[in-house]
Design a protein around this motif. Structure first.
Motif, short mmCIF file in Angstrom:
data_model
loop_
_atom_site.label_atom_id
_atom_site.label_comp_id
_atom_site.label_asym_id
_atom_site.label_seq_id
_atom_site.Cartn_x
_atom_site.Cartn_y
_atom_site.Cartn_z
N ILE A 76 0.95 -1.21 0.03
CA ILE A 76 0.09 -0.04 0.00
C ILE A 76 1.05 1.31 0.02
CG2 ILE A 76 -1.83 1.21 1.42
CD1 ILE A 76 -3.03 -1.39 2.26
N ALA A 77 1.93 1.18 0.68
CA ALA A 77 2.83 2.48 0.83
C ALA A 77 3.48 2.48 -0.66
CB ALA A 77 3.94 2.05 1.87
N ALA A 78 3.75 1.52 -1.50
CA ALA A 78 4.48 1.66 -2.72
C ALA A 78 3.38 2.21 -3.61
CB ALA A 78 4.93 0.35 -3.20
N ALA A 79 2.16 1.74 -3.59
CA ALA A 79 1.09 2.27 -4.30
C ALA A 79 0.83 3.88 -4.17
CB ALA A 79 -0.22 1.57 -4.15
N SER A 80 0.90 4.17 -2.94
CA SER A 80 0.78 5.65 -2.65
C SER A 80 2.01 6.26 -3.19
CB SER A 80 0.73 5.95 -1.09
OG SER A 80 -0.67 5.42 -0.57
N ALA A 81 3.16 5.89 -2.92
CA ALA A 81 4.22 6.65 -3.54
C ALA A 81 4.19 6.71 -5.09
CB ALA A 81 5.41 5.77 -2.88
N PRO B 299 13.10 9.05 -5.66
CA PRO B 299 12.28 9.85 -4.68
C PRO B 299 11.00 8.67 -4.33
CG PRO B 299 12.78 11.19 -6.63
CD PRO B 299 13.38 10.09 -7.09
N PHE B 300 10.68 7.86 -5.51
CA PHE B 300 9.59 6.98 -5.15
C PHE B 300 10.16 5.81 -4.02
CE2 PHE B 300 8.79 2.45 -6.15
CZ PHE B 300 7.35 2.29 -5.92
N LEU B 301 11.33 5.51 -4.06
CA LEU B 301 11.94 4.72 -2.82
C LEU B 301 11.92 5.17 -1.54
CD1 LEU B 301 14.96 2.88 -4.81
CD2 LEU B 301 12.71 2.09 -4.42
N ALA B 302 12.45 6.39 -1.53
CA ALA B 302 12.45 7.31 -0.34
C ALA B 302 10.82 7.43 0.37
CB ALA B 302 13.04 8.31 -0.52
N THR B 303 10.01 7.97 -0.73
CA THR B 303 8.75 8.15 -0.47
C THR B 303 8.02 6.80 0.22
OG1 THR B 303 8.41 9.92 -2.08
CG2 THR B 303 6.58 9.07 -0.96
N ALA C 77 9.34 4.25 1.47
CA ALA C 77 10.02 4.04 2.94
C ALA C 77 9.47 4.78 3.85
CB ALA C 77 11.36 4.02 2.59
N GLY C 78 9.51 6.13 3.61
CA GLY C 78 9.03 7.04 4.58
C GLY C 78 7.31 6.89 4.91
N LEU C 79 6.61 6.54 4.01
CA LEU C 79 5.30 6.12 4.24
C LEU C 79 4.91 4.94 4.95
CD1 LEU C 79 3.34 7.00 0.68
CD2 LEU C 79 3.14 8.36 2.89
N GLY C 80 5.74 3.84 4.50
CA GLY C 80 5.91 2.68 5.46
C GLY C 80 6.09 2.93 6.81
N ALA C 81 7.27 3.45 7.02
CA ALA C 81 7.65 3.67 8.49
C ALA C 81 6.91 4.53 9.44
CB ALA C 81 8.98 4.35 8.37
N THR C 82 6.29 5.73 8.51
CA THR C 82 5.07 6.46 9.34
C THR C 82 3.98 5.65 9.62
OG1 THR C 82 6.15 8.59 8.11
CG2 THR C 82 3.88 8.53 9.21
N SER C 83 3.52 4.96 8.61
CA SER C 83 2.13 4.40 9.03
C SER C 83 2.36 3.20 9.88
CB SER C 83 1.60 3.52 7.51
OG SER C 83 2.60 2.90 6.90
N GLY C 84 3.78 2.56 10.12
CA GLY C 84 3.94 1.74 11.09
C GLY C 84 3.95 2.32 12.30
N VAL C 85 4.44 3.36 12.45
CA VAL C 85 4.46 3.98 13.94
C VAL C 85 3.17 4.31 14.50
CG1 VAL C 85 5.32 6.18 15.09
CG2 VAL C 85 7.03 4.58 13.83
N MET C 86 2.40 4.86 13.14
CA MET C 86 1.06 5.35 13.65
C MET C 86 0.28 4.36 14.07
SD MET C 86 0.53 8.39 10.74
CE MET C 86 -1.27 8.78 11.29
N GLY C 87 0.30 3.20 13.24
CA GLY C 87 -0.45 2.03 13.44
C GLY C 87 0.21 1.39 14.76
N MET C 88 1.19 1.28 15.35
CA MET C 88 1.52 0.96 16.41
C MET C 88 0.85 1.58 17.56
SD MET C 88 3.20 -1.95 16.17
CE MET C 88 3.81 -2.36 17.67
N VAL C 89 1.09 2.83 17.44
CA VAL C 89 0.42 3.81 18.40
C VAL C 89 -1.20 3.81 18.82
CG1 VAL C 89 -0.08 6.32 19.22
CG2 VAL C 89 2.12 5.68 18.43
N ILE C 90 -1.91 3.68 17.50
CA ILE C 90 -3.16 3.40 17.45
C ILE C 90 -3.46 1.78 18.26
CG2 ILE C 90 -5.27 2.74 15.93
CD1 ILE C 90 -4.16 5.09 14.25
#
Length: 85
Positions: free
Chosen positions: A2-7, A16-20, A22-35
């Motif tokens: 899903i992060a790759a499709a969004s990027a 930039p696609f790879l960096a985006t 990875a950033g989206l995946g990491a951010t969603s991982g942290v947000m998902g763990m907090v939730i």
């Protein structure tokens, strides 16, 4: 996935696609763990839900920007809320 499709919607070039992605995946991982900790859900399902909602928001924005001119012609008013960048 899903992060790759969004990027892919955001970036046109590969690096930039790879960096985006990875950033989206990491951010969603942290947000998902907090939730997951706050609501007491399974962490994997909350991460996937965060990624899904992010993708749907991004896809909706992409579609609205893509068809902004058509919507403006149909409604006969300028759409000032859509940023075309």
């Amino acid at each position: 996935m899903i992060a790759a499709a969004s990027a892919k919607l955001i970036c046109q070039q590969f690096i930039p696609f790879l960096a985006t992605a990875a950033g989206l995946g990491a951010t969603s991982g942290v947000m998902g763990m907090v939730i997951s900790g706050v609501i007491n859900l399974l962490s994997s399902s909350s991460i996937v839900l965060v990624q899904l909602f992010g993708f749907l928001a991004n896809e909706t924005r992409f579609i609205l920007i893509q068809y902004a001119d058509l919507l403006a012609q149909v409604a006969d008013v300028p759409l000032l809320i859509l940023d075309r960048n």
